[in-house]
Design a protein around this motif. Sequence first.
Motif, PDB file in Angstrom:
ATOM      1  N   ALA A  68       0.853  -1.195   0.000  1.00 56.58           N
ATOM      2  CA  ALA A  68       0.000   0.000   0.000  1.00 56.58           C
ATOM      3  C   ALA A  68       0.886   1.241   0.000  1.00 56.58           C
ATOM      4  CB  ALA A  68      -0.914  -0.005   1.213  1.00 56.58           C
ATOM      5  N   GLY A  69       0.673   2.124  -0.934  1.00 53.55           N
ATOM      6  CA  GLY A  69       1.449   3.355  -1.031  1.00 53.55           C
ATOM      7  C   GLY A  69       2.744   3.202  -1.805  1.00 53.55           C
ATOM      8  N   ASN A  70       3.058   1.989  -2.206  1.00 50.84           N
ATOM      9  CA  ASN A  70       4.279   1.725  -2.976  1.00 50.84           C
ATOM     10  C   ASN A  70       5.504   2.359  -2.337  1.00 50.84           C
ATOM     11  OD1 ASN A  70       1.853   2.093  -5.179  1.00 50.84           O
ATOM     12  ND2 ASN A  70       3.078   0.257  -5.456  1.00 50.84           N
ATOM     13  N   VAL A  71       5.716   2.033  -1.071  1.00 52.57           N
ATOM     14  CA  VAL A  71       6.785   2.610  -0.265  1.00 52.57           C
ATOM     15  C   VAL A  71       7.907   1.596  -0.073  1.00 52.57           C
ATOM     16  CG1 VAL A  71       7.321   3.547   2.021  1.00 52.57           C
ATOM     17  CG2 VAL A  71       5.121   4.037   0.963  1.00 52.57           C
ATOM     18  N   LYS A  89      -2.161  12.157   1.404  1.00 51.40           N
ATOM     19  CA  LYS A  89      -1.593  13.350   0.762  1.00 51.40           C
ATOM     20  C   LYS A  89      -2.666  14.140   0.028  1.00 51.40           C
ATOM     21  CE  LYS A  89       2.953  11.348  -0.040  1.00 51.40           C
ATOM     22  NZ  LYS A  89       3.910  10.945  -1.064  1.00 51.40           N
ATOM     23  N   ASN A  90      -2.470  15.430  -0.024  1.00 51.39           N
ATOM     24  CA  ASN A  90      -3.301  16.332  -0.824  1.00 51.39           C
ATOM     25  C   ASN A  90      -4.807  16.168  -0.587  1.00 51.39           C
ATOM     26  OD1 ASN A  90      -0.920  17.287  -2.042  1.00 51.39           O
ATOM     27  ND2 ASN A  90      -0.981  15.622  -3.531  1.00 51.39           N
ATOM     28  N   GLY A  91      -5.199  15.952   0.643  1.00 43.88           N
ATOM     29  CA  GLY A  91      -6.619  15.853   0.963  1.00 43.88           C
ATOM     30  C   GLY A  91      -7.283  14.570   0.491  1.00 43.88           C
ATOM     31  N   TYR A 103     -10.802  -0.786   2.932  1.00 46.32           N
ATOM     32  CA  TYR A 103     -10.859   0.190   4.016  1.00 46.32           C
ATOM     33  C   TYR A 103     -10.353   1.525   3.500  1.00 46.32           C
ATOM     34  CZ  TYR A 103     -11.469  -3.764   7.160  1.00 46.32           C
ATOM     35  OH  TYR A 103     -11.939  -4.884   7.777  1.00 46.32           O
ATOM     36  N   TYR A 104     -10.958   2.618   4.010  1.00 47.45           N
ATOM     37  CA  TYR A 104     -10.583   3.966   3.617  1.00 47.45           C
ATOM     38  C   TYR A 104     -10.489   4.820   4.872  1.00 47.45           C
ATOM     39  CZ  TYR A 104     -12.198   2.329  -0.927  1.00 47.45           C
ATOM     40  OH  TYR A 104     -12.370   1.610  -2.079  1.00 47.45           O
ATOM     41  N   ALA A 105      -9.536   5.759   4.882  1.00 46.42           N
ATOM     42  CA  ALA A 105      -9.408   6.684   6.013  1.00 46.42           C
ATOM     43  C   ALA A 105      -8.570   7.877   5.581  1.00 46.42           C
ATOM     44  CB  ALA A 105      -8.756   5.993   7.197  1.00 46.42           C
ATOM     45  N   LYS A 106      -8.771   9.006   6.231  1.00 47.15           N
ATOM     46  CA  LYS A 106      -7.939  10.184   5.970  1.00 47.15           C
ATOM     47  C   LYS A 106      -6.599  10.047   6.684  1.00 47.15           C
ATOM     48  CE  LYS A 106     -11.291  13.562   4.621  1.00 47.15           C
ATOM     49  NZ  LYS A 106     -10.819  13.958   3.328  1.00 47.15           N
ATOM     50  N   SER A 107      -6.587   9.307   7.799  1.00 46.73           N
ATOM     51  CA  SER A 107      -5.349   9.048   8.524  1.00 46.73           C
ATOM     52  C   SER A 107      -5.507   7.771   9.344  1.00 46.73           C
ATOM     53  CB  SER A 107      -4.994  10.219   9.445  1.00 46.73           C
ATOM     54  OG  SER A 107      -5.935  10.341  10.483  1.00 46.73           O
ATOM     55  N   VAL A 108      -4.369   7.184   9.687  1.00 46.33           N
ATOM     56  CA  VAL A 108      -4.350   6.004  10.556  1.00 46.33           C
ATOM     57  C   VAL A 108      -3.202   6.152  11.550  1.00 46.33           C
ATOM     58  CG1 VAL A 108      -5.384   4.382   8.907  1.00 46.33           C
ATOM     59  CG2 VAL A 108      -2.912   4.679   8.954  1.00 46.33           C
ATOM     60  N   LYS A 109      -3.373   5.567  12.717  1.00 49.04           N
ATOM     61  CA  LYS A 109      -2.309   5.573  13.721  1.00 49.04           C
ATOM     62  C   LYS A 109      -1.552   4.255  13.615  1.00 49.04           C
ATOM     63  CE  LYS A 109      -4.473   8.799  16.745  1.00 49.04           C
ATOM     64  NZ  LYS A 109      -4.509   9.348  18.065  1.00 49.04           N
ATOM     65  N   HIS A 110      -0.303   4.364  13.202  1.00 47.71           N
ATOM     66  CA  HIS A 110       0.559   3.188  13.101  1.00 47.71           C
ATOM     67  C   HIS A 110       1.143   2.935  14.486  1.00 47.71           C
ATOM     68  CE1 HIS A 110       3.957   0.644  12.078  1.00 47.71           C
ATOM     69  NE2 HIS A 110       3.433   0.486  10.867  1.00 47.71           N
ATOM     70  N   PRO A 111       1.068   1.709  14.973  1.00 51.61           N
ATOM     71  CA  PRO A 111       1.536   1.435  16.334  1.00 51.61           C
ATOM     72  C   PRO A 111       3.058   1.413  16.486  1.00 51.61           C
ATOM     73  CG  PRO A 111       0.854  -0.587  15.271  1.00 51.61           C
ATOM     74  CD  PRO A 111       0.500   0.543  14.332  1.00 51.61           C
TER      75      PRO A 111
END
Length: 128
Positions: A68-71, A89-91, A103-111
Amino acid sequence: MADIFAQMLRDIDQYTKQKAQEAEGIMKDVINKKTGALSDSVEVERIEFANYKVGVNENKLINDERNAGNVNYVKFYFDGNRPHTIRAKNGGVLHWRLNGKDYYAKSVKHPGSKPHNFIQDTLDRMKK
């Protein structure tokens, strides 16, 4: 005599290749398989005669559809990281798929994660 020497060289290269392939299999085994993208990106590359490199093909990891995100997250897996927030990024929105569900979210908390020296783990297992 030249035939014997040539055969010795072939045998040395073959033995080195076999050890590199053994290291590849062990490395794939010691890496956590949350998605499988990191372990599947481990490869053997022949550099020159009897010289092989075993490690992560970063381009393969980045382009894996399971990433996810190709990181390129090898450094974070190897060194570990603290808990942090990941924001789109970018809204936009983050998207991931888990157990067949989107699943979709504007942000997630990575533990965060503990470091994992999978290279040393591989070498240790090869010594056994």
